[in-house]
Scaffold this active site. Structure first.
Site, PDB file in Angstrom:
ATOM      1  N   THR A  24     -15.024 -45.645  87.388  1.00 43.30           N
ATOM      2  CA  THR A  24     -15.576 -46.991  87.533  1.00 43.30           C
ATOM      3  C   THR A  24     -14.539 -48.062  87.226  1.00 43.30           C
ATOM      4  O   THR A  24     -13.604 -47.817  86.431  1.00 43.30           O
ATOM      5  CB  THR A  24     -16.771 -47.152  86.570  1.00 43.30           C
ATOM      6  OG1 THR A  24     -17.157 -48.518  86.519  1.00 43.30           O
ATOM      7  CG2 THR A  24     -16.422 -46.724  85.140  1.00 43.30           C
ATOM      8  N   ASP A  25     -14.727 -49.251  87.786  1.00 44.94           N
ATOM      9  CA  ASP A  25     -13.839 -50.372  87.451  1.00 44.94           C
ATOM     10  C   ASP A  25     -14.070 -50.865  86.022  1.00 44.94           C
ATOM     11  O   ASP A  25     -13.255 -51.612  85.482  1.00 44.94           O
ATOM     12  CB  ASP A  25     -14.020 -51.519  88.462  1.00 44.94           C
ATOM     13  CG  ASP A  25     -15.432 -52.092  88.515  1.00 44.94           C
ATOM     14  OD1 ASP A  25     -16.327 -51.589  87.798  1.00 44.94           O
ATOM     15  OD2 ASP A  25     -15.656 -53.054  89.279  1.00 44.94           O
ATOM     16  N   GLU A  26     -15.186 -50.445  85.401  1.00 42.37           N
ATOM     17  CA  GLU A  26     -15.503 -50.956  84.060  1.00 42.37           C
ATOM     18  C   GLU A  26     -14.500 -50.484  83.008  1.00 42.37           C
ATOM     19  O   GLU A  26     -14.432 -51.044  81.916  1.00 42.37           O
ATOM     20  CB  GLU A  26     -16.927 -50.551  83.652  1.00 42.37           C
ATOM     21  CG  GLU A  26     -17.960 -51.151  84.578  1.00 42.37           C
ATOM     22  CD  GLU A  26     -19.369 -51.136  84.014  1.00 42.37           C
ATOM     23  OE1 GLU A  26     -19.548 -50.877  82.818  1.00 42.37           O
ATOM     24  OE2 GLU A  26     -20.292 -51.396  84.799  1.00 42.37           O
ATOM     25  N   TYR A  39     -20.703 -46.845  77.643  1.00 41.78           N
ATOM     26  CA  TYR A  39     -20.572 -46.225  78.969  1.00 41.78           C
ATOM     27  C   TYR A  39     -19.129 -46.263  79.450  1.00 41.78           C
ATOM     28  O   TYR A  39     -18.542 -45.239  79.806  1.00 41.78           O
ATOM     29  CB  TYR A  39     -21.486 -46.938  79.978  1.00 41.78           C
ATOM     30  CG  TYR A  39     -21.122 -46.632  81.424  1.00 41.78           C
ATOM     31  CD1 TYR A  39     -21.313 -45.364  81.952  1.00 41.78           C
ATOM     32  CD2 TYR A  39     -20.538 -47.611  82.248  1.00 41.78           C
ATOM     33  CE1 TYR A  39     -20.947 -45.072  83.279  1.00 41.78           C
ATOM     34  CE2 TYR A  39     -20.183 -47.329  83.560  1.00 41.78           C
ATOM     35  CZ  TYR A  39     -20.382 -46.062  84.064  1.00 41.78           C
ATOM     36  OH  TYR A  39     -20.019 -45.768  85.357  1.00 41.78           O
ATOM     37  N   LYS A  90     -16.375 -43.225  80.148  1.00 46.62           N
ATOM     38  CA  LYS A  90     -15.733 -42.995  81.453  1.00 46.62           C
ATOM     39  C   LYS A  90     -14.208 -43.085  81.302  1.00 46.62           C
ATOM     40  O   LYS A  90     -13.470 -42.298  81.909  1.00 46.62           O
ATOM     41  CB  LYS A  90     -16.220 -44.016  82.485  1.00 46.62           C
ATOM     42  CG  LYS A  90     -17.666 -43.870  82.924  1.00 46.62           C
ATOM     43  CD  LYS A  90     -17.967 -42.574  83.648  1.00 46.62           C
ATOM     44  CE  LYS A  90     -17.364 -42.497  85.033  1.00 46.62           C
ATOM     45  NZ  LYS A  90     -17.828 -41.280  85.767  1.00 46.62           N
TER      46      LYS A  90
END
Ligand code: NAD
Ligand code: DAU
Length: 356
Positions: A137-139, A162, A166
């Site tokens: 993810t870009d997060e 989260y 990741k």
């Protein structure tokens, strides 16, 4: 030259993106091999999302109910099928849930990814004609201000349980590439939307609440920005990287389609009003500003020049078309909605949010 695979193991294939990926891979993609879907069927997994695909694919599709943290179960899947590629979608994926209960995120996203990687390494015994593709993810890059974009060189700065889980999994995947020479590729994608998305994420929450006349909960000032990508475009990007991406590399995937949440909601209201025969004014009156998400990242925006320049991928679905298709899908699939909202998910929502 494109890499080819004869048996792709898709983890999390009963979730939102995974089920869309399998539908696309066994259908329009042109892939002629076999797909094995490994999924634990948590609250977010629904095998009904693939009922028609499973029937049409016959022996080209197999389902294995297993937890990626259960080493013996994952080993058994590798022993049963001649897997030559893994695409790893399985994860706990919802930021709000990670704030309420981070442990499941560390377990599945960190330990589960490690277990899957380690089983793949041992099963493949140094083979180089195989691939482990990690979907991230870009997060992991944190939060942007008013300007700038995340590139593959942006330092990691995860800020929610989260995204931290990741980010950990991304590092373990790359460590297996560097240390053991496991052939890996990775993608970090922005916000996906489309059919079969679990109704806990912004777009399906808003669509369903509009249809049911419930408040539309906007976190904080509604000005947080996300970069939205139609799920089919994510899938074609993942497959492009799996078949043509350089080993050991990560590629960012994005929609180049930034919207403030409140602007997006305005557009969605107009589309739902048209498709469901409701008045824009009555839907707008449902907008309710609520307490902000703790640690709410302000802005995500992806620079996907590497993927576009090196591999020639591009987005194919514009936001207006994608949103309309999504709204229509939720209008046309009330049984799917009823089923995923029952059971464990309902209990969790009632406990954490009350009636919503
Ligand atoms: P989802 O929550 O809809 O689906 C997750 C799937 O994984 C479910 O089918 C669930 O049953 C399965 N699963 C969960 N824990 C498992 C376990 N321990 N063992 C086996 N299966 C398990 O998620 P999604 O939105 O489809 O996201 C898929 C992947 O894409 C995730 O890795 C996520 O981090 C990543 N991603 C998502 C987005 C997005 O916008 N949704 C964007 C970028 C990246
Ligand atoms: O950026 C990629 C990520 O996008 C993925 O890695 C995650 O798995 C996926 O869930 C998504 O994370 P977000 O937190 O950005 O998505 P979500 O749909 O939960 O929220 C989108 C924005 O909308 C965010 O700013 C929070 C806000 N929001 C969300 C919900 C559910 C609201 O204002 N109200 C809501 O009810």
């Amino acid at each position: 030259m494109k890499r080819e695979y004869s048996c792709v193991l898709v983890t999390g294939g009963s979730g939102f993106i995974g089920s869309n990926f399998i539908r696309w891979l066994l259908g329009p993609s042109g892939y002629s091999g076999k797909v094995v879907n490994l999924d634990a069927l948590t609250y977010a997994g629904n095998p009904e999302s693939l009922d028609d695909v499973a029937t049409a694919a016959g022996a080209r599709y197999a389902f294995e109910k297993a937890d990626i943290c259960d080493r013996a179960a994952v080993e058994a899947v590798f022993a049963t099928h001649q897997i030559d590629a893994v695409v790893h979608f399985a994860a706990e994926s919802h930021v709000d849930r990670s704030i309420h209960g981070p442990e499941a995120f560390v377990r599945t996203n960190v330990m589960g990814t490690f277990t899957l990687l380690d089983v793949a390494r041992q099963a493949w015994k140094g083979r180089q004609d195989v691939l482990f593709h990690h979907v991230s993810t870009d997060e992991v890059y944190g939060s942007l201000g008013d300007s700038g974009y995340f590139t593959e060189a942006t330092p990691y700065d995860p800020r929610s349980p989260y995204s931290a889980s990741k980010a950990s999994s991304d590092h373990i995947v790359m460590a297996y590439s560097h240390t053991y020479g496991l052939p890996v590729t990775m993608t970090n994608c922005s916000n996906n939307y489309g059919p079969y998305q679990f109704p806990e994420k912004l777009i399906p929450v808003m669509i369903l609440n509009m249809l049911e006349g419930k408040p539309l909960p906007v976190y904080g000032d509604g000005k947080n920005i996300r970069d939205w990508l139609y799920v089919e475009d994510h899938n074609s990007a993942v497959w492009t990287v799996m078949t043509q991406g350089r080993l050991g590399e990560t590629y960012n995937i994005g929609g180049e389609n930034e919207w403030e949440n409140i602007q997006l909601l305005g557009r969605l209201i107009e589309i739902v009003a048209q498709e469901a025969g409701k008045s824009v004014a009555s839907l707008r009156s449902l907008i309710t500003y609520v307490k902000d998400r703790p640690g709410h990242d302000r802005r995500y925006a992806i620079d996907c020049a590497k993927l576009k320049g090196e591999l020639g991928w591009k987005q194919s679905v514009d936001f207006e078309t994608g949103l309309r298709k999504t709204v229509r899908w939720y209008l046309d699939n009330p049984l799917w909605i009823e089923h995923v909202r029952s059971g464990e998910y309902r209990n969790w929502m009632d406990k954490n949010y009350g009636a919503r």
